[in-house]
Design an enzyme around this catalytic site. Structure first.
Site, PDB file in Angstrom:
ATOM      1  CD  GLN A   1      -1.665  -2.282   1.880  1.00 21.14           C
ATOM      2  OE1 GLN A   1      -0.503  -2.687   1.889  1.00 21.14           O
ATOM      3  NE2 GLN A   1      -2.629  -2.977   2.457  1.00 21.14           N
TER       4      GLN A   1
ATOM      5  CG  ASP B   1      -6.608  -0.129  10.292  1.00 28.66           C
ATOM      6  OD1 ASP B   1      -5.391   0.111  10.168  1.00 28.66           O
ATOM      7  OD2 ASP B   1      -7.395  -0.228   9.328  1.00 28.66           O
TER       8      ASP B   1
HETATM    9  O1  MRU Z   1      -5.210  -3.304   5.028  1.00 21.46           O
HETATM   10  P1  MRU Z   1      -5.454  -1.852   4.767  1.00 21.46           P
HETATM   11  O2  MRU Z   1      -4.811  -1.364   3.511  1.00 21.46           O
HETATM   12  O3  MRU Z   1      -6.929  -1.510   4.840  1.00 21.46           O
HETATM   13  O4  MRU Z   1      -4.751  -1.121   5.986  1.00 21.46           O
HETATM   14  C1  MRU Z   1      -4.867   0.271   6.059  1.00 21.46           C
HETATM   15  C2  MRU Z   1      -4.122   0.876   7.181  1.00 21.46           C
HETATM   16  O5  MRU Z   1      -3.541   0.205   8.008  1.00 21.46           O
HETATM   17  C3  MRU Z   1      -4.221   2.359   7.313  1.00 21.46           C
HETATM   18  O6  MRU Z   1      -3.044   2.895   7.826  1.00 21.46           O
HETATM   19  C4  MRU Z   1      -5.373   2.691   8.285  1.00 21.46           C
HETATM   20  O7  MRU Z   1      -6.543   2.062   7.859  1.00 21.46           O
HETATM   21  C5  MRU Z   1      -5.617   4.139   8.400  1.00 21.46           C
HETATM   22  S1  MRU Z   1      -6.413   4.778   6.958  1.00 21.46           S
HETATM   23  C6  MRU Z   1      -6.670   6.435   7.187  1.00 21.46           C
END
Ligand code: MRU
Length: 362
Positions: A212, A253
């Protein structure tokens, strides 16, 4: 490239939008298929429960606030296209749909927060006809999206106070416009600083196994004209030692009542490294990410994902067959490693517990 879009917020301001990926189009949930980025920018439109569930599960849409918004808009889209014999059938159907969408991913609390809010507003509504009930759900979802954009922008305004010209910043995963209604959480201070003409240099951890950081964070910051450098996760220590990083900002999260914060796997390691190198480590998140029902981070459910993401991530086998894999999608950074939490209502510093509790009344 995305065309710059401007957005009139209900505070009367007109702002640039960075990646307006979530919308309702012709009654359907419209989103960027993030698994194709950065090679292809494609939108998909969905209005059935299983494809929305699947889009969240396979990370076509991801990031805590974004999955909350997508689930709410998706719920409204599914209910809208369904025909009911009487308005009495609609709430039970909506509840069943919301329950299914809530099973898509376990860690980001925003998903449950958004769906619960939509269902509570539906139940509290005086609407009598199915048409009115459908509109009530759509309004709740659009409110959540609009509020999210505003909260993220406010996070950016508060976060900008921590930045100065010439600074080097490190972030992990993607907590940007793609992960929220827009602006992002961790990336929002960078956008706001950039708008104000500040020169910053951002290092984006690649973020194994699904990248990501290099696929999404580097893409969206580059689109905005921000100086971004992608590094592999295992380079963060060296980059810090070389004095390139003045501040770390990550998203979250779920944040427990004591400030322990779950975020993408690897965040905890970055926090340990930041502590060792005396670099301030900030978490940025809106109130929808706080879960005051959990007193500490050990109680946050951590999603376990498929071995194939490690063994065969992007179309090529990179580990032998018949070995074991362990693939937790998130880790929890203990509050003592966190310098501050940037929220849309201000920056909270330790001790976090009273600050977080007080945040609810601000
Ligand atoms: O697995 P993902 O890509 O959904 O994980 C996303 C993250 O860990 C982000 O840092 C978190 O959701 C914060 S988004 C503003």
């Amino acid at each position: 490239m995305l065309d710059p879009v401007s957005w009139k917020s209900s505070d009367g301001g007109t702002y640039r939008r960075y990646v307006p990926e979530l919308a309702v189009s012709g009654g359907k949930l419209r989103l960027i298929e993030q698994t194709l980025l950065p090679e292809k920018l494609e939108y998909i439109e969905l209005d059935d429960t299983e494809s929305i569930f699947d889009a969240i599960k396979r990370l076509a849409v991801r990031g805590a606030p974004a999955i909350g918004c997508a689930a709410a808009l998706g719920l409204a889209a599914v209910v809208r296209k369904t025909e009911f014999n009487s308005s009495g059938e609609l709430p039970a159907f909506a509840q069943k749909t919301a329950a299914r969408l809530a099973e898509s991913r376990p860690t980001a609390v925003n998903l449950f927060w958004a769906l619960n809010r939509c269902m509570a507003e539906l139940k509290a509504s005086n609407a009598a006809s199915t048409g009115e009930l459908k509109n009530t759900l759509l309004k709740s979802a659009l409110d959540i999206l609009e509020e999210d954009i505003q909260m993220c922008r406010s996070i950016g305004m508060y976060g900008k106070s921590l930045l100065h010209d010439g600074m080097g910043l490190l972030t992990h995963c993607n907590a940007g416009a793609l992960a929220t209604g827009d602006y992002g959480t961790a990336l929002s201070p960078m956008y706001v600083a950039h708008e104000a003409g500040m020169k910053i240099k951002v290092y984006a951890d690649e973020t194994r196994p699904l990248l990501q950081g290099s696929r999404l964070t580097a893409w969206e910051l580059h689109q905005a004209g921000i100086d971004v450098t992608a590094i592999c996760d295992n380079m963060a220590a060296q980059v810090m030692k070389e004095g390139r990083i003045d501040l770390v900002i990550v998203g979250a999260d779920r944040i427990a009542a004591n400030g322990d914060a779950a975020n993408k796997i690897g965040t905890y390691g970055v926090a340990v490294l930041a502590k060792y190198h005396n670099i301030p480590f900030y978490v940025a998140a809106p109130y929808s990410t706080f879960d005051l029902s959990l007193d500490c981070g050990a109680k946050i459910p951590i999603e376990q994902r498929q071995p194939a993401e490690i063994a065969n991530g992007f179309g090529r086998r990179t580990a032998p067959e018949n070995i074991n894999f362990y693939n937790p999608a998130f880790d929890v950074t203990p509050n003592e490693l966190i310098t501050g939490i940037i929220t849309e209502k201000g920056i909270i510093t330790p001790p976090f517990e009273p600050g977080i509790r007080e945040l609810q009344n601000r």
